[in-house]
Structure formats: structure tokens, C-alpha cells
Design an enzyme around this catalytic site. Structure first.
Site, PDB file in Angstrom:
ATOM      1  N   THR A 125       0.900  -1.178   0.000  1.00  0.00           N
ATOM      2  CA  THR A 125       0.000   0.000   0.000  1.00  0.00           C
ATOM      3  C   THR A 125       0.897   1.175   0.000  1.00  0.00           C
ATOM      4  OG1 THR A 125      -1.823  -0.898   1.154  1.00  0.00           O
ATOM      5  CG2 THR A 125      -1.800   1.366   1.183  1.00  0.00           C
TER       6      THR A 125
ATOM      7  N   GLU B 231       4.614  -0.147   9.821  1.00  0.00           N
ATOM      8  CA  GLU B 231       3.695  -0.180  10.961  1.00  0.00           C
ATOM      9  C   GLU B 231       4.324  -0.902  12.150  1.00  0.00           C
ATOM     10  OE1 GLU B 231      -0.518   0.010   8.514  1.00  0.00           O
ATOM     11  OE2 GLU B 231       0.261  -1.936   9.141  1.00  0.00           O
TER      12      GLU B 231
ATOM     13  N   ASN C  88      -2.924  -3.649  13.021  1.00  0.00           N
ATOM     14  CA  ASN C  88      -3.716  -4.287  11.977  1.00  0.00           C
ATOM     15  C   ASN C  88      -4.867  -5.137  12.515  1.00  0.00           C
ATOM     16  OD1 ASN C  88      -2.519  -3.739   9.149  1.00  0.00           O
ATOM     17  ND2 ASN C  88      -0.762  -3.964  10.503  1.00  0.00           N
TER      18      ASN C  88
ATOM     19  N   THR D  70     -11.523  -0.388  12.966  1.00  0.00           N
ATOM     20  CA  THR D  70     -12.276   0.118  14.109  1.00  0.00           C
ATOM     21  C   THR D  70     -11.515   1.169  14.879  1.00  0.00           C
ATOM     22  OG1 THR D  70     -11.426  -1.734  15.418  1.00  0.00           O
ATOM     23  CG2 THR D  70     -13.569  -2.016  14.383  1.00  0.00           C
TER      24      THR D  70
END
Length: 406
Positions: A193, A279, A401, A406
Site C-alpha cells: 500500500t 507499521e 492491523n 475500528t
């Protein structure tokens, strides 16, 4: 070309560094309220354009639209949103991507086909078009020579914006290449991404622009990995508006070589910035494979090591488990003899000819605990080499992840 050509990289540049470009970034409430989440790049002149896309068979609607518009002719603008990928959204998603181009064109006084479209974010949700259209209007009214808000607006889980520029000096004339990129998760060789947008004031033919973009992508974005996932939305796109007074690049030669070199240097900088910002990452990891029979063998080996979850976990724990490196090379598909391989962790050699050496575990732990770690594997099978970049695999990656939606 009689003039000496120098290539200079600077981290402080962005997509508005080349002459004739403006950009903007606004909050359109696609992500969290108040977060910048839409960006626009605009050129005062028509641009030759080239792009490289994800290899994932599942591709988002904006990629289809951008491919069509680049094939149709010159571009003048790119409209980008974060927070919604517009992927796996069917005919409605394709219509929404086309609407983004149309509305941006109207706001800028351009044809829809002069606008490229790009999106990043959650897959499988339809675009909030009222907010998108309102955001496009705000973007068109806030264009400026400051490009940093645009770089911030394309971020998703990124912690920092990623920008830079390269300047080519040819006698008294200058060519500038500016760029911004985003990427932090779903990063894997053959793009990830990640989005990257380049602008340049070079007068360069479309075929040569395409060639340079493919070469730069091959040794940068196709050589990074964070987590082994390849996205549906990846795009690296370049616009060349020809406003520089430097000589035109219409054939291969010294000036083209310098342009390609500069584009590669800028791309590697952005690719490493993406890997560093992986991340949950605590370390940037570089893998250098040398002594390979072919460049393809070297690339296969380097990409496989940097993508190995076992290797990345060992780096997180500062565990000098060099066997995981040799193991990954073994299943990479590269042609080599395991009994000739040397392995280095930083400047410590841990294996010679495929077998263990005595080394200081304490010093190895110290090296692997640094913010930047370099691994070297010498296959001793030829002269080719390649480099790949990634990060460690941490507890925080799983946390990010596990609750992304949410």
C-alpha cells in the site's frame, strides 16, 4: 552534451519544487474529523505522464481511470484521497473515480481526462461522494507553492510524510524532480500500500519518462517489504511539464542517464522512508546481496530475506540467528551454492562458506539493537548485487492491523 551534469539530492523538496507545479491538502472528513485526507497536484502546463501500478490482480477503480487518462494524452492534475481505497466497489466505484476526475477538471478548468485519480484506505466501501466533491472544491481553491500539506493528506497509518527532490545542473540550467509518497503497511516487493507522486520540469519524451520510471521502481519500491502484503491501490506516477530551460531529453545519452540516476536516488530515498515507517517498526533493515550470478538472482535473494517473518522477528529481538538469512536465500529461487555463502551482521562475519563462525554475541546484539541494521550476504557466485529494505516485525504491528477498521 558538453556541459558537466551534476545530480544533487535534498530531503527538503516536494512536488511543488519543480517550476510550474502547485499542490494542496485539505480535511474532507473521509478519515477522522480534522485530519487532512485529500490532496491535489496541479501543473500550469500539460504534462507527459507515466505510471507503474500494483501487480495485484485485484485493482482499485482509480487505477483503471488513471491508466485510461495517461493513454489518452497529457495530464495536468492528480486528485488523491486517503481513508477509502475505492477498491472492490464494482461499477459504482468506477463511476465514483470518474466523477472525481470530472469534478477536479471542472474546478480547475480542465478536461476530465487531464486528471489522474488515486485513492488509499479501507477496501470494500463506497466513496462518500458528497464529502469527496466538497473536498475537491476546497483543494482547487487552496493550491499553493507549498507542497507539504499534500504530502500529509495522503498518509494513512504513516507516522511521518515522505518527500524529497533532486536537482540536475547542466551548465547554467537546471532540472528539478520533486516527489511525495505514502506507505507504512501492506508493503511487499512488486509494490505495496504505497503511493508515490513525482513532478518534474524536464522536457522529456513520454517513452523515456516511462523507461526511467520503470527502472527507478524496479530498484526501489520493488525492493521493500514490511509485511508481505501487496495492495490493490499501489501507484507511482510522474508528471513532466517541460517548463525547465534545460535541453530536452529526447534520446538516451548523458542527460537521460543523469535524469534516471536522479529519479532512482529519489525513489530509493522514499522507499527507505516507507520501510523505516513500517507499521509498528523500531528498526530500518537493509539487506545487501552481492556476488550473485545475475542481478535477478541477487534481487530474488535480497527480497526474500527482507520479506521473511522469521528473519524480521529475529531483528526485532536482536537475535543473531543468521541461519534464517541463509534459509531464506535457499528458498528464494536464486541460483547459488550454499557451501560458498558468507553472512555478515553489520561488520561482524557470522558465517563463512555456509558454516558458522565464532563471533561475539554481545557485539552482535549491540549491532542488531541499533535503529538501522545492515545485513550482507556474499554468494561468491558472480559480480551482480542488489539491495532491499524493510523493518522488524513487532507486537505493535499486530495491534495496528488487528483493529485497522475500528
Amino acid at each position: 552534451m558538453k556541459d558537466t551534469i551534476t545530480v544533487t539530492f535534498q530531503e527538503t523538496g516536494n512536488v511543488t519544487s519543480p517550476s510550474g507545479f502547485q499542490a494542496s491538502g485539505v480535511a474532507a472528513a473521509i478519515k477522522k474529523p480534522g485530519r487532512l485526507d485529500m490532496a491535489l497536484i496541479y501543473s500550469e502546463k500539460p504534462c507527459n505522464a507515466a505510471a507503474v501500478y500494483t501487480t495485484n490482480k485485484v485493482q482499485a477503480a482509480p487505477l483503471t481511470v488513471t491508466r485510461e487518462h495517461i493513454a489518452a494524452g497529457a495530464l495536468r492534475a492528480v486528485v488523491i484521497n486517503a481513508g477509502n481505497a475505492n477498491a472492490c466497489t464494482g461499477e459504482q466505484g468506477l463511476e465514483n473515480a470518474r466523477t472525481m476526475a470530472t469534478k477536479a477538471g471542472i474546478a480547475l478548468g480542465l478536461k476530465a481526462q487531464e486528471v489522474a485519480v488515486s485513492s488509499t484506505g479501507v477496501i470494500g466501501q463506497q466513496m462518500p461522494m458528497e464529502r469527496i466533491v466538497a473536498g475537491i472544491e476546497k483543494l482547487s481553491q487552496s493550491l499553493s507553492n507549498e507542497g507539504y500539506q499534500a504530502a500529509e493528506a495522503i498518509m494513512t497509518t504513516d507516522l511521518v510524510p515522505k518527500t524529497g527532490k533532486v536537482e540536475l545542473s547542466i551548465g547554467e540550467q537546471k532540472i528539478t524532480i520533486g516527489a511525495m509518497a505514502k506507505g507504512s503497511g501492506m508493503i511487499h516487493p512488486n509494490m505495496a500500500t504505497m503511493l508515490a507522486f513525482y513532478t518534474t520540469d524536464a522536457k522529456i519524451s513520454k517513452p523515456l519518462l516511462e523507461k526511467a520510471m520503470k527502472k527507478a521502481t524496479k530498484v526501489s519500491y520493488n525492493m521493500i517489504s514490511v509485511d508481505g502484503d501487496t495492495s490493490t491501490n499501489d501507484m507511482a506516477l510522474i508528471l513532466a511539464n517541460g517548463t525547465s530551460l534545460a535541453p530536452a531529453i529526447e534520446a538516451e545519452g548523458p542527460l537521460y542517464d543523469a535524469f534516471e540516476k536522479g529519479l532512482i536516488e529519489l525513489s530509493v530515498h522514499l522507499a527507505k522512508a516507507i520501510a523505516r515507517d513500517g507499521e509498528g517498526a523500531t528498526k530500518l533493515v537493509g539487506v545487501h546481496v552481492k556476488g550473485a550470478k545475475t542481478e535477478e538472482d541477487a534481487q530474488k535473494a535480497a527480497r526474500t530475506v527482507i520479506s521473511s517473518s522469521l528473519f524480521k522477528s529475529a531483528i526485532f529481538g536482536a537475535d543473531a540467528n543468521w541461519g534464517r538469512i541463509l534459509c531464506a536465500i535457499g528458498y528464494s529461487g536464486a541460483d547459488f551454492d550454499p557451501s560458498t555463502v558468507d553472512i555478515y551482521l553489520g561488520d561482524i562475519q557470522t558465517a563463512r562458506d555456509g558454516e558458522a563462525l565464532d563471533f561475539s554475541e554481545e557485539k552482535a546484539v549491540s549491532i542488531l539493537s541499533q535503529r538501522e541494521v545492515t545485513i550482507t550476504a556474499d554468494l561468491k557466485n558472480g559480480q551482480a548485487e542488489a539491495r532491499a529494505w524493510g523493518c522488524d516485525l513487532t507486537y505493535e504491528y499486530v495491534k495496528i492491523n488487528a483493529d485497522y477498521r475500528t
